[in-house]
Structure formats: structure tokens, C-alpha cells
Design a protein around this motif. Structure first.
Motif, PDB file in Angstrom:
ATOM      1  N   ALA A   2       4.384  -3.727  -4.778  1.00  0.00           N
ATOM      2  CA  ALA A   2       4.833  -4.820  -5.639  1.00  0.00           C
ATOM      3  C   ALA A   2       6.318  -5.062  -5.403  1.00  0.00           C
ATOM      4  CB  ALA A   2       4.569  -4.474  -7.095  1.00  0.00           C
ATOM      5  N   GLY A   3       6.727  -6.287  -5.570  1.00  0.00           N
ATOM      6  CA  GLY A   3       8.135  -6.607  -5.394  1.00  0.00           C
ATOM      7  C   GLY A   3       8.315  -7.976  -4.793  1.00  0.00           C
ATOM      8  N   PRO A   4       9.479  -8.213  -4.209  1.00  0.00           N
ATOM      9  CA  PRO A   4       9.738  -9.523  -3.620  1.00  0.00           C
ATOM     10  C   PRO A   4       8.837  -9.755  -2.405  1.00  0.00           C
ATOM     11  CG  PRO A   4      11.480  -7.987  -3.067  1.00  0.00           C
ATOM     12  CD  PRO A   4      10.578  -7.289  -4.052  1.00  0.00           C
ATOM     13  N   ASP A   5       8.965 -10.927  -1.830  1.00  0.00           N
ATOM     14  CA  ASP A   5       8.131 -11.286  -0.679  1.00  0.00           C
ATOM     15  C   ASP A   5       8.112 -10.187   0.369  1.00  0.00           C
ATOM     16  OD1 ASP A   5       7.562 -13.674  -1.807  1.00  0.00           O
ATOM     17  OD2 ASP A   5       8.925 -14.841  -0.577  1.00  0.00           O
ATOM     18  N   ASN A   6       6.922  -9.831   0.777  1.00  0.00           N
ATOM     19  CA  ASN A   6       6.731  -8.801   1.802  1.00  0.00           C
ATOM     20  C   ASN A   6       6.116  -9.391   3.067  1.00  0.00           C
ATOM     21  OD1 ASN A   6       7.591  -6.513   0.285  1.00  0.00           O
ATOM     22  ND2 ASN A   6       5.716  -6.664  -0.900  1.00  0.00           N
ATOM     23  N   GLN A   7       6.351 -10.666   3.323  1.00  0.00           N
ATOM     24  CA  GLN A   7       5.668 -11.328   4.444  1.00  0.00           C
ATOM     25  C   GLN A   7       6.040 -10.718   5.794  1.00  0.00           C
ATOM     26  OE1 GLN A   7       3.445 -12.856   3.050  1.00  0.00           O
ATOM     27  NE2 GLN A   7       4.384 -13.469   1.143  1.00  0.00           N
ATOM     28  N   ASP A   8       7.295 -10.356   5.990  1.00  0.00           N
ATOM     29  CA  ASP A   8       7.711  -9.760   7.268  1.00  0.00           C
ATOM     30  C   ASP A   8       7.066  -8.392   7.465  1.00  0.00           C
ATOM     31  OD1 ASP A   8       9.277 -11.941   7.986  1.00  0.00           O
ATOM     32  OD2 ASP A   8      11.029 -11.157   6.950  1.00  0.00           O
ATOM     33  N   THR A   9       7.003  -7.602   6.400  1.00  0.00           N
ATOM     34  CA  THR A   9       6.344  -6.294   6.459  1.00  0.00           C
ATOM     35  C   THR A   9       4.868  -6.468   6.766  1.00  0.00           C
ATOM     36  OG1 THR A   9       7.901  -5.390   4.859  1.00  0.00           O
ATOM     37  CG2 THR A   9       5.824  -4.202   5.134  1.00  0.00           C
ATOM     38  N   LEU A  10       4.248  -7.439   6.125  1.00  0.00           N
ATOM     39  CA  LEU A  10       2.827  -7.718   6.349  1.00  0.00           C
ATOM     40  C   LEU A  10       2.567  -8.049   7.813  1.00  0.00           C
ATOM     41  CD1 LEU A  10      -0.011  -8.194   5.164  1.00  0.00           C
ATOM     42  CD2 LEU A  10       0.711 -10.514   4.581  1.00  0.00           C
ATOM     43  N   LEU A  11       3.365  -8.934   8.395  1.00  0.00           N
ATOM     44  CA  LEU A  11       3.202  -9.309   9.801  1.00  0.00           C
ATOM     45  C   LEU A  11       3.432  -8.117  10.727  1.00  0.00           C
ATOM     46  CD1 LEU A  11       2.784 -11.461  12.023  1.00  0.00           C
ATOM     47  CD2 LEU A  11       5.243 -11.921  11.879  1.00  0.00           C
ATOM     48  N   ARG A  12       4.527  -7.412  10.527  1.00  0.00           N
ATOM     49  CA  ARG A  12       4.882  -6.289  11.409  1.00  0.00           C
ATOM     50  C   ARG A  12       3.801  -5.193  11.394  1.00  0.00           C
ATOM     51  NH1 ARG A  12       9.460  -5.990   9.384  1.00  0.00           N
ATOM     52  NH2 ARG A  12       9.113  -4.264   7.961  1.00  0.00           N
ATOM     53  N   ARG A  13       3.403  -4.761  10.192  1.00  0.00           N
ATOM     54  CA  ARG A  13       2.381  -3.713  10.090  1.00  0.00           C
ATOM     55  C   ARG A  13       1.014  -4.217  10.560  1.00  0.00           C
ATOM     56  NH1 ARG A  13       2.494  -1.801   4.205  1.00  0.00           N
ATOM     57  NH2 ARG A  13       0.681  -0.657   4.913  1.00  0.00           N
ATOM     58  N   GLY A  14       0.734  -5.485  10.311  1.00  0.00           N
ATOM     59  CA  GLY A  14      -0.542  -6.057  10.730  1.00  0.00           C
ATOM     60  C   GLY A  14      -0.698  -6.120  12.241  1.00  0.00           C
ATOM     61  N   ILE A  15       0.360  -6.481  12.933  1.00  0.00           N
ATOM     62  CA  ILE A  15       0.305  -6.547  14.405  1.00  0.00           C
ATOM     63  C   ILE A  15       0.023  -5.165  14.980  1.00  0.00           C
ATOM     64  CG2 ILE A  15       1.710  -6.901  16.484  1.00  0.00           C
ATOM     65  CD1 ILE A  15       3.004  -9.294  15.025  1.00  0.00           C
ATOM     66  N   VAL A  16       0.712  -4.156  14.468  1.00  0.00           N
ATOM     67  CA  VAL A  16       0.486  -2.779  14.945  1.00  0.00           C
ATOM     68  C   VAL A  16      -0.973  -2.376  14.737  1.00  0.00           C
ATOM     69  CG1 VAL A  16       1.060  -0.352  14.529  1.00  0.00           C
ATOM     70  CG2 VAL A  16       2.882  -2.065  14.636  1.00  0.00           C
ATOM     71  N   THR A  17      -1.513  -2.676  13.564  1.00  0.00           N
ATOM     72  CA  THR A  17      -2.898  -2.318  13.249  1.00  0.00           C
ATOM     73  C   THR A  17      -3.880  -3.083  14.127  1.00  0.00           C
ATOM     74  OG1 THR A  17      -2.266  -1.837  10.965  1.00  0.00           O
ATOM     75  CG2 THR A  17      -4.603  -2.183  11.394  1.00  0.00           C
ATOM     76  N   CYS A  18      -3.672  -4.378  14.306  1.00  0.00           N
ATOM     77  CA  CYS A  18      -4.567  -5.179  15.149  1.00  0.00           C
ATOM     78  C   CYS A  18      -4.587  -4.667  16.588  1.00  0.00           C
ATOM     79  CB  CYS A  18      -4.154  -6.656  15.133  1.00  0.00           C
ATOM     80  SG  CYS A  18      -4.699  -7.568  13.690  1.00  0.00           S
ATOM     81  N   LYS A  19      -3.429  -4.303  17.112  1.00  0.00           N
ATOM     82  CA  LYS A  19      -3.363  -3.808  18.487  1.00  0.00           C
ATOM     83  C   LYS A  19      -4.121  -2.495  18.645  1.00  0.00           C
ATOM     84  CE  LYS A  19       0.766  -6.089  20.149  1.00  0.00           C
ATOM     85  NZ  LYS A  19       2.121  -5.956  20.666  1.00  0.00           N
ATOM     86  N   LYS A  20      -4.115  -1.662  17.616  1.00  0.00           N
ATOM     87  CA  LYS A  20      -4.859  -0.402  17.671  1.00  0.00           C
ATOM     88  C   LYS A  20      -6.368  -0.643  17.606  1.00  0.00           C
ATOM     89  CE  LYS A  20      -1.360   2.517  15.488  1.00  0.00           C
ATOM     90  NZ  LYS A  20      -1.002   3.230  14.249  1.00  0.00           N
ATOM     91  N   LYS A  21      -6.785  -1.615  16.812  1.00  0.00           N
ATOM     92  CA  LYS A  21      -8.215  -1.851  16.581  1.00  0.00           C
ATOM     93  C   LYS A  21      -8.907  -2.506  17.778  1.00  0.00           C
ATOM     94  CE  LYS A  21      -8.577  -2.028  11.603  1.00  0.00           C
ATOM     95  NZ  LYS A  21      -9.079  -2.801  10.478  1.00  0.00           N
ATOM     96  N   LYS A  22      -8.317  -3.529  18.340  1.00  0.00           N
ATOM     97  CA  LYS A  22      -8.850  -4.246  19.497  1.00  0.00           C
ATOM     98  C   LYS A  22     -10.107  -5.077  19.211  1.00  0.00           C
ATOM     99  CE  LYS A  22      -6.162  -2.303  22.760  1.00  0.00           C
ATOM    100  NZ  LYS A  22      -4.945  -2.939  23.059  1.00  0.00           N
ATOM    101  N   GLN A  23     -10.849  -4.775  18.141  1.00  0.00           N
ATOM    102  CA  GLN A  23     -12.054  -5.553  17.827  1.00  0.00           C
ATOM    103  C   GLN A  23     -12.235  -5.610  16.312  1.00  0.00           C
ATOM    104  OE1 GLN A  23     -15.139  -3.426  19.794  1.00  0.00           O
ATOM    105  NE2 GLN A  23     -15.281  -1.853  18.239  1.00  0.00           N
ATOM    106  N   PHE A  24     -13.185  -6.422  15.872  1.00  0.00           N
ATOM    107  CA  PHE A  24     -13.406  -6.615  14.442  1.00  0.00           C
ATOM    108  C   PHE A  24     -13.903  -5.346  13.770  1.00  0.00           C
ATOM    109  CE2 PHE A  24     -16.382  -7.407  10.973  1.00  0.00           C
ATOM    110  CZ  PHE A  24     -15.539  -8.044  10.079  1.00  0.00           C
TER     111      PHE A  24
END
Length: 142
Positions: free
Chosen positions: A100-122
Motif C-alpha cells: 500500500a502507498g503511493p503509485d507503484n507503477q514503476d515497481t510493478l513494471l520492473r518486477r513484472g518484466i523479471v517474472t515474465c522473462k523467467k516464466k517464458k509461457q502462460f
């Protein structure tokens, strides 16, 4: 064509955030104000950002969604739509929990990219709720 990530964040009570980003940050993003929360707001926001066109061209390499904690319906709606888009287009999906807190959009993008690259598929993402459901039953005949 540069591949980008779709970001969906429905956790804020005042707006829905939809963005396109990559490792350098957001390339396009918009906050859609919420006057009254009702069904279809997220889908209209996605349409306004041209999501269908980008997905059909194959220019998206992953979907990132804020999976909680947040309001029950808002969290569930964002996660469900992200699951559907990622599954239909066979894209990796990252569900990111935010503090909770102020906008976390940059954190969301940064952590999301790392996770997507690890997953490679749905793989399915479930919403995260930090509280028990607050479900009440209407009183009959006061």
C-alpha cells in the motif's frame, strides 16, 4: 518491432492504470478515472489504449497485473482479464503483489518484466487478498 509488456493495475480506488512498457520504462500509459465502479471499465480502458491491435500484431511479449492486495472486486476483475489475455495470446503472465502507498507503477513494471522473462509461457495468476472477505447478507423485514 520492439516488444512491450502490457501492465494492468486495478487496485487503486480512484483510477484504473493501463500501460505499455519495456526495460527502459513506460512507453505509453494512462490512468482512467473511476467515478462509479461498474463492470466493463477495465475492458473500455484496454480498448482505449489499443490493446487488441497490439496483441494481434504480436508486439506484446508479456502481461503484468497487480494481483493485490486491493478491493475484492477490483482485484478479481484485473486478474481475470489479465489471465484471459495472456492465455488467449499464449503470453507469460506476471502477478505482482504491491505494498500500500503511493503509485507503484514503476515497481510493478520492473518486477513484472523479471517474472515474465523467467516464466517464458502462460501460467495462471490468482488474486491476493490480505483480508478475509467482508460479505454481508441483507436483512429482511426490519
Amino acid at each position: 518491432m520492439k516488444k512491450k509488456y502490457l501492465v494492468i493495475n486495478t487496485l487503486n480506488q480512484q483510477y484504473i492504470f493501463i500501460g505499455w512498457g519495456d526495460e527502459r520504462g513506460y512507453r505509453a500509459c494512462k490512468k482512467f478515472p473511476i467515478k462509479v465502479r461498474k463492470a466493463g471499465l477495465v475492458l473500455r480502458a484496454l480498448a482505449a489504449m489499443g490493446v487488441v491491435d497490439v496483441l494481434q500484431r504480436g508486439a506484446c511479449c508479456g502481461v503484468i497485473v497487480a494481483s493485490g492486495p486491493g478491493g475484492f472486486s477490483a482485484t478479481r476483475e484485473g486478474v481475470t482479464i489479465a489471465n484471459c489475455l495472456a492465455w488467449v495470446h499464449d503470453l507469460p503472465l506476471a502477478g505482482i503483489t504491491l505494498k500500500a502507498g503511493p503509485d507503484n507503477q514503476d515497481t510493478l513494471l520492473r518486477r513484472g518484466i523479471v517474472t515474465c522473462k523467467k516464466k517464458k509461457q502462460f501460467s495462471l495468476v490468482a488474486p491476493y487478498y490480505n483480508l478475509q472477505p467482508n460479505i454481508t447478507v441483507a436483512r429482511v423485514g426490519r
